[in-house]
Design an enzyme around this catalytic site. Sequence first.
Site, PDB file in Angstrom:
ATOM      1  N   LYS A   1       0.843  -1.203   0.000  1.00 44.01           N
ATOM      2  CA  LYS A   1       0.000   0.000   0.000  1.00 44.01           C
ATOM      3  C   LYS A   1       0.882   1.257   0.000  1.00 44.01           C
ATOM      4  O   LYS A   1       1.953   1.246  -0.616  1.00 44.01           O
ATOM      5  CB  LYS A   1      -0.988  -0.042   1.166  1.00 44.01           C
ATOM      6  CG  LYS A   1      -1.849  -1.315   1.156  1.00 44.01           C
ATOM      7  CD  LYS A   1      -2.980  -1.282   2.137  1.00 44.01           C
ATOM      8  CE  LYS A   1      -3.781  -2.574   2.044  1.00 44.01           C
ATOM      9  NZ  LYS A   1      -4.977  -2.548   2.908  1.00 44.01           N
TER      10      LYS A   1
ATOM     11  N   HIS B   1      -8.866  -3.298  -5.863  1.00 43.29           N
ATOM     12  CA  HIS B   1      -8.826  -3.430  -4.407  1.00 43.29           C
ATOM     13  C   HIS B   1      -9.965  -2.620  -3.800  1.00 43.29           C
ATOM     14  O   HIS B   1     -10.386  -1.598  -4.343  1.00 43.29           O
ATOM     15  CB  HIS B   1      -7.477  -2.931  -3.880  1.00 43.29           C
ATOM     16  CG  HIS B   1      -7.226  -3.275  -2.450  1.00 43.29           C
ATOM     17  ND1 HIS B   1      -7.768  -2.552  -1.416  1.00 43.29           N
ATOM     18  CD2 HIS B   1      -6.497  -4.272  -1.876  1.00 43.29           C
ATOM     19  CE1 HIS B   1      -7.381  -3.073  -0.272  1.00 43.29           C
ATOM     20  NE2 HIS B   1      -6.617  -4.122  -0.518  1.00 43.29           N
TER      21      HIS B   1
END
Length: 245
Positions: A10, A92
């Site tokens: 991330k 996502h």
Amino acid sequence: MRKLIAGNWKMNGLASSLEEIETLKGLTGGAACDIVVCPPFTLIEKAAQQARGSHIAIGAQDCHTKTSGAFTSDISAAMLCEAGARFVILGHSERRAVYHETNMIVARKATAAQEAGLASIICVGETRAERDEGIALDVVRRQLRGSLPIAAASANTAIAYEPVWAIGTGLVPTIDQIDEVHRSLRQILEQELGQEGRLVRILYGGSVKSSNASSIFDVPDVNGALVGGASLKASDFAEIISAAA
């Protein structure tokens, strides 16, 4: 089926974080699964250099639907491939919720990724409210059908089931719940892709850690994991990888 373990960093990691890849190389040299590390865009080229000659592939966390153009701040699949990426995470839940990405957009991104030579890890998953409503299966089935590109195949596509309510919360669905969703996703893949749908890997993601990885990997249609926070430290990630052997 050979398992795929992917780490999603991330928006975490600076140049010093690449030491974790070097450590991971040493900890997982004999791993019997495929390993992917997906750092921020800024680290992809350096990470690919760090991983060169090893069993670790580098991936990205998103790409644009177009190959080039006036899309300020975006990055194309071809650019990622040139930087050394081999995989890309698409759809996502954070992209779907925060950036309002639709199934159609995810499918177009997956097509762009395939054309550039990247394999896609396409994410699907329900919210807590959808789970409580009893529509979790309907949600993930709809997401999967809508997000699959036309040319999807086991060589260029993996699916990651990430219940939104389990991501980063420490909460994990029961083994029965994971099994139910993964079996349902497999049915859709077989309906959409025929025989090839039996070979597409379905990963589980959502608070995966060394303490629960083995039991999750024992589920028949769990073919790997998409790991968030636990992938930031090589020692933690390596324990999950070992559980997949």
